[in-house]
Scaffold this motif. Structure first.
Motif, PDB file in Angstrom:
ATOM      1  N   HIS A 189      21.070  23.123  -1.797  1.00 24.82           N
ATOM      2  CA  HIS A 189      21.401  22.791  -3.188  1.00 24.82           C
ATOM      3  C   HIS A 189      22.713  22.018  -3.232  1.00 24.82           C
ATOM      4  N   GLN A 190      23.716  22.484  -2.500  1.00 28.94           N
ATOM      5  CA  GLN A 190      25.001  21.779  -2.453  1.00 28.94           C
ATOM      6  C   GLN A 190      24.820  20.358  -1.932  1.00 28.94           C
ATOM      7  N   ALA A 204      19.192  39.216  10.983  1.00 33.03           N
ATOM      8  CA  ALA A 204      19.301  37.764  11.111  1.00 33.03           C
ATOM      9  C   ALA A 204      20.735  37.317  10.862  1.00 33.03           C
ATOM     10  N   HIS A 205      21.133  36.282  11.563  1.00 34.16           N
ATOM     11  CA  HIS A 205      22.445  35.679  11.355  1.00 34.16           C
ATOM     12  C   HIS A 205      22.456  35.018   9.978  1.00 34.16           C
ATOM     13  N   PRO A 254      17.255  32.748   4.370  1.00 35.35           N
ATOM     14  CA  PRO A 254      16.731  31.758   3.417  1.00 35.35           C
ATOM     15  C   PRO A 254      17.681  31.477   2.255  1.00 35.35           C
ATOM     16  N   GLY A 255      18.280  32.495   1.683  1.00 43.89           N
ATOM     17  CA  GLY A 255      19.181  32.296   0.548  1.00 43.89           C
ATOM     18  C   GLY A 255      20.365  31.415   0.910  1.00 43.89           C
ATOM     19  N   HIS A 256      20.928  31.635   2.110  1.00 42.65           N
ATOM     20  CA  HIS A 256      22.057  30.821   2.564  1.00 42.65           C
ATOM     21  C   HIS A 256      21.622  29.365   2.729  1.00 42.65           C
TER      22      HIS A 256
END
Length: 165
Positions: free
Chosen positions: A16-17, A2-3, A8-10
């Motif tokens: 969050h930011q 996946a790019h 999901p983490g990205h």
């Protein structure tokens, strides 16, 4: 593979930011000097007065050292106070002050607007689905966190959080 933009983490980090930025903007618009973790800490102390710092850290899912700095800043601003425990002279109990309660109340419109800003492109069903999935992921992976959420068992929140017992 996946790019990175589809991981999901990205996406969680980016959201969050965005959430923190929206919170800061909405709080500043109200003239309120408060961070999301400070709001969480004061809110939990309003619900659970006279808890210790380790318990507060568990309730807001923050590591104790980082939360210690948050508590120091809130105490310096007169938003919470530390008192020696009646049962353990080495322990300190935390309690939100009237100024802290007022700040939390004053911040609520900014908190509500923040939620609207970050969820604005979702309809009611999508919002409910997203929040349900986020809760499910957070609950399922709580043990992986360096600062897991630790709810109090057998101790209900204070019935009247704006009144000191």
């Amino acid at each position: 593979m996946a790019h990175v933009y589809d991981l999901p983490g990205h996406l969680i980090r980016r959201l969050h930011q965005i959430s923190v930025s929206a919170f800061a903007s909405e709080a500043a618009a109200e003239g309120i000097e408060l961070t999301p973790v400070q709001f969480a800490a004061l809110s939990m102390l309003a619900e659970y007065p006279d808890i210790d710092q380790a318990t507060l850290a568990g309730l807001v899912a923050y590591d104790r050292v980082t939360l210690g700095g948050v508590v120091n800043r809130l105490e310096a601003r007169g938003l919470l106070e530390r008192k020696v425990s009646a049962t353990d002279r080495r322990a300190r109990r935390l309690r939100v002050t009237e100024a802290g309660r007022k700040l939390v109340r004053d911040a609520l419109p900014a908190i509500e607007r923040t939620q609207e800003v970050i969820l604005k492109d979702l309809n009611a069903e999508e919002r409910e689905t997203l929040l349900g999935l986020l809760r499910k992921m957070a609950d399922a992976n709580n043990g992986l966190s360096r600062a897991p959420l630790r709810l109090l068992t057998g101790k209900p929140p204070c019935d009247e959080p704006d009144e000191a017992p």
